[in-house]
Write an enzyme that holds these catalytic residues in place. Structure first.
Site, mmCIF file in Angstrom:
data_model
loop_
_atom_site.group_PDB
_atom_site.id
_atom_site.type_symbol
_atom_site.label_atom_id
_atom_site.label_comp_id
_atom_site.label_asym_id
_atom_site.label_seq_id
_atom_site.Cartn_x
_atom_site.Cartn_y
_atom_site.Cartn_z
ATOM 1 C CB CYS A 2 -0.956 0.072 1.186
ATOM 2 S SG CYS A 2 -2.154 -1.235 1.235
ATOM 3 N NE ARG A 28 4.716 1.574 -0.013
ATOM 4 C CZ ARG A 28 5.693 1.202 0.777
ATOM 5 N NH1 ARG A 28 6.936 1.322 0.377
ATOM 6 N NH2 ARG A 28 5.445 0.715 1.967
ATOM 7 C CD GLU A 489 15.684 -14.725 -6.972
ATOM 8 O OE1 GLU A 489 14.936 -15.007 -6.018
ATOM 9 O OE2 GLU A 489 15.514 -13.718 -7.677
ATOM 10 C CE LYS A 493 12.869 -12.441 -9.419
ATOM 11 N NZ LYS A 493 13.490 -11.940 -8.214
ATOM 12 C CD GLU A 496 8.935 -11.878 -8.175
ATOM 13 O OE1 GLU A 496 8.259 -11.339 -7.294
ATOM 14 O OE2 GLU A 496 10.179 -11.875 -8.152
ATOM 15 C CE LYS A 606 11.475 -3.607 -5.541
ATOM 16 N NZ LYS A 606 12.119 -4.787 -6.139
HETATM 17 C C1 AGP Z 1 11.628 -10.456 -5.225
HETATM 18 O O1 AGP Z 1 11.557 -10.642 -6.602
HETATM 19 C C2 AGP Z 1 10.376 -10.514 -4.545
HETATM 20 N N1 AGP Z 1 9.481 -9.541 -5.063
HETATM 21 C C3 AGP Z 1 10.359 -10.638 -3.038
HETATM 22 O O2 AGP Z 1 10.592 -11.984 -2.766
HETATM 23 C C4 AGP Z 1 11.314 -9.793 -2.186
HETATM 24 O O3 AGP Z 1 12.632 -10.183 -2.426
HETATM 25 C C5 AGP Z 1 10.974 -9.946 -0.689
HETATM 26 O O4 AGP Z 1 9.671 -9.500 -0.469
HETATM 27 C C6 AGP Z 1 11.950 -9.245 0.216
HETATM 28 O O5 AGP Z 1 11.955 -7.869 -0.008
HETATM 29 P P1 AGP Z 1 13.116 -6.949 0.564
HETATM 30 O O6 AGP Z 1 14.386 -7.351 -0.114
HETATM 31 O O7 AGP Z 1 12.691 -5.566 0.205
HETATM 32 O O8 AGP Z 1 13.196 -7.199 2.042
#
Ligand code: AGP
Length: 611
Positions: A2, A28, A489, A493, A496, A606
């Site tokens: 948000c 957000r 990872e 990717k 998502e 994000k």
């Molecule tokens: C990454 O591609 C993701 N969107 C997500 O897993 C992210 O890495 C996770 O929410 C942690 O975020 P941060 O690095 O801002 O703590």
């Protein structure tokens, strides 16, 4: 998650400013949005389902007013509907609120308010906040009512409130980020000593880039604090005063000038932020290596001395930590504990003042990590933050910071921050081993190789592979050693942004179960090393090939088993960094081919500021 944006100042275009600010916060949350403009004795509310980026403020009948608040939503309580979009009003229409976080005790609060005759119209937890404030207004002024209401809320939150008949903006924070921007700040007034700032306009936002076009003078609202912004008695400018949310006492506040360049957060000639950020890895690895060596050595010492180090992160950052476990083992012969931020509370029994917590986070605002910090502080555990956003909550709460230096990362899918974090943790492992210079050499070589291979032709090759697999239902990724977390990872990717079912495995684990999932043409992406373990991983690849799988080998060397070969340089311990880059590109192209927006994937946000 948000985005909140608010404006009180000398311009009469507050509504438009709020819409523009929200567009910069869209990453957000982007399921719905809304604004409240303060008119004489009432609000004009505009709410819509969908993305704020599709909203043209010039086509809406925005009011002429100098005070407005807005919100771009990532739904937690209540579906994605216009009614559930923020701002929410008190049932008497006097208070408007935008909120980020979760009111954990909303059910009890709602029932208590209903008994007093309050009518609720949404399914959100947020709607209790304006109603709590309205109830407190019976005996208190507006800021005090906000403070008393905030004290009744359980959970992590930040919110901004307006009153229908006051030129006042009040914001409170307990857990979720809120930053105050002061335009034309008047430093003579010495805000630090008096808990007060003066400016021609004030902005309040969930993240700094939202108002960076107007000011870079900011003040970070900390947990359990509130800010009250009003017109000065002389009437020619505005005051911002900061208070402790519990006691109501004024708190000293610094206004700091930050150095982020607004332009850096734009897409430039790239179609999407994700692609731009993937290509920025031509420079970001080198920037990540630009660490203060004293700090690096200090952290290395802390790791050596600690009676147990915990490396924590969430999602991608968690996978970076998991790769670090292998890197520390091979480079520094040192064991580190790795755990997701959300699981850290299960380790409380092992925490002592001799424990070290190393938190990896792009945003520096991830709630699960901040919750871990709370536990760490309670147990007197020292903290190190490997953080990209300077001034973020994790950066400000850490005893030592290793800055990631990747620049603003806007796409929800982390790319350049990931590889920069990997580079820093690899360098740290070398520092622990007393081999900093060797680490710098290995990583600088990797950075220069990335600069070389990451070009439009390479991207076009990944697009060709994406074309071939764009309609598959599932795909799998395997790796061994530090490439195993990279397989995890890679799967994140792919999931998502392409929305294709993808899973990562340790290469040797396939035959223990997941091999049953392989059908004719099921894609298997394999990180195949050039030397050590090459043979082992190729054996696992052969097992998939024998069952009809389509093999996509990511390797410095080709092999007859590969249906597609994605060439990567052979860069020693920096291999996980170069291996993940082509998969970022593959995920990007899959997203675009499948008509998904890679910058704003469905259901995600994000910065995850809720538990
Ligand atoms: C990454 O591609 C993701 N969107 C997500 O897993 C992210 O890495 C996770 O929410 C942690 O975020 P941060 O690095 O801002 O703590």
């Amino acid at each position: 998650m948000c985005g909140i944006f608010a404006y009180l100042g000398d311009k009469k275009t507050a509504g438009k400013l709020v819409v523009e600010g929200l567009k910069k916060l869209e990453y957000r949350g982007y399921d719905s949005f809304g604004i409240a403009e303060k008119l004489p004795n009432k609000f004009q509310i505009i709410k819509k389902v969908g993305k704020i980026s599709d909203f043209d403020p010039n086509k809406a009948k925005l009011a002429s007013t100098n005070l407005a608040i807005g919100h771009t939503r990532w739904a937690t309580h209540g579906g994605v509907t216009k009614l559930n979009a923020h701002p929410h009003l008190s049932s008497n229409g006097k208070i408007a609120v935008v909120h980020n976080g979760i009111v954990e005790n909303h059910d009890a609060l709602r029932k208590a308010l209903q008994k007093k005759g309050v009518k609720f119209i949404s399914q959100t937890d947020t709607e209790v906040i304006p109603n709590l404030i309205a109830a407190e207004l019976e005996k208190n002024d507006f800021p005090t009512a906000v403070r008393k209401a905030a004290k009744k809320i359980k959970g992590r939150y930040s919110f901004v409130a307006l009153k229908h008949d006051e030129e006042t903006l009040v914001a409170a924070r307990n857990g979720s980020p809120l930053i105050v921007g002061v335009e034309k700040f008047y430093p003579k007034n010495d805000g630090e000593r008096h808990g007060k700032a003066d400016g021609s306009a004030f902005f309040i936002a969930s993240d700094v880039p939202a108002f960076l076009a107007y000011t870079s003078d900011v003040s970070y609202l900390d947990d359990e604090q509130m800010v009250v912004i009003t017109r000065s008695p002389l009437g020619d400018h505005f005051h911002g005063r900061f208070f402790n949310l519990n006691t109501g006492e004024a708190v000293p506040k610094r206004i700091v000038s930050i150095e982020l360049a607004a332009g850096k957060a734009e897409k430039g000639s790239f179609e999407h932020f994700m692609l731009k950020e993937i290509f920025e890895q031509k420079e970001t690895i080198a920037k990540a290596l630009n660490q203060d060596e004293k700090q690096l050595k200090l952290v290395a010492q802390m790791i050596k001395k600690a009676y147990g180090s915990f490396f924590i992160g969430c999602g991608t950052a968690g996978k970076v930590c998991a790769a670090a476990e292998y890197l520390f083992a091979s480079i520094a012969k040192k064991h580190i504990n790795v755990i997701f931020g959300s699981e850290f509370d299960t380790q409380e029994a092992f925490l002592t003042p001799k424990t070290l917590l190393v938190a990896v986070s792009q945003s520096g605002e991830t709630a699960d990590v901040l919750e871990a910090y709370k536990i760490a502080k309670k147990k007197k555990v020292k903290t190190v933050g490997v953080v990209n956003v300077a001034g973020s909550s994790i950066a400000r709460s850490s005893d030592v910071i290793l800055p990631v230096n990747a620049g603003v990362e806007k796409a929800v899918a982390s790319t350049k921050a990931t590889t920069a974090q990997l580079a820093i943790l690899t360098l740290l492992a070398y520092t622990v081993a007393g081999k900093l210079e060797e680490g710098k050499r290995v990583l600088a070589e990797a950075a220069s190789q990335i600069n070389d291979f990451l070009n439009p032709r390479y991207s076009a090759h990944l697009k060709t592979i994406a074309e071939k697999i764009k309609n598959v239902e599932s795909m799998y990724v395997i790796g061994k050693g530090a490439d195993f977390p990279m397989a995890l990872e890679a799967a994140i990717k792919l999931q998502e942004v392409s929305y294709i079912h993808a899973e990562g495995f340790a290469a040797g684990e396939l035959k223990h179960g997941p091999l049953a999932l392989i059908e004719k043409n099921t894609p298997l992406i394999a990180f195949v090393p050039a030397e050590r373990f090459r043979h082992d991983v190729l054996s696992n690849v052969a097992e998939v090939k024998a069952r009809g799988g389509m093999i996509i080998g990511v390797s410095p060397k080709n092999d007859a088993l590969f249906d597609e070969w994605i060439r990567v340089p052979n860069v020693d311990t920096a291999q996980p960094i170069v291996n993940i880059i082509p998969i970022q590109l593959l995920a990007y192209h899959l997203a675009v081919l499948r008509k998904n927006n890679p910058d704003l994937p469905r259901n995600l946000a994000k910065s995850v500021t809720v538990k």
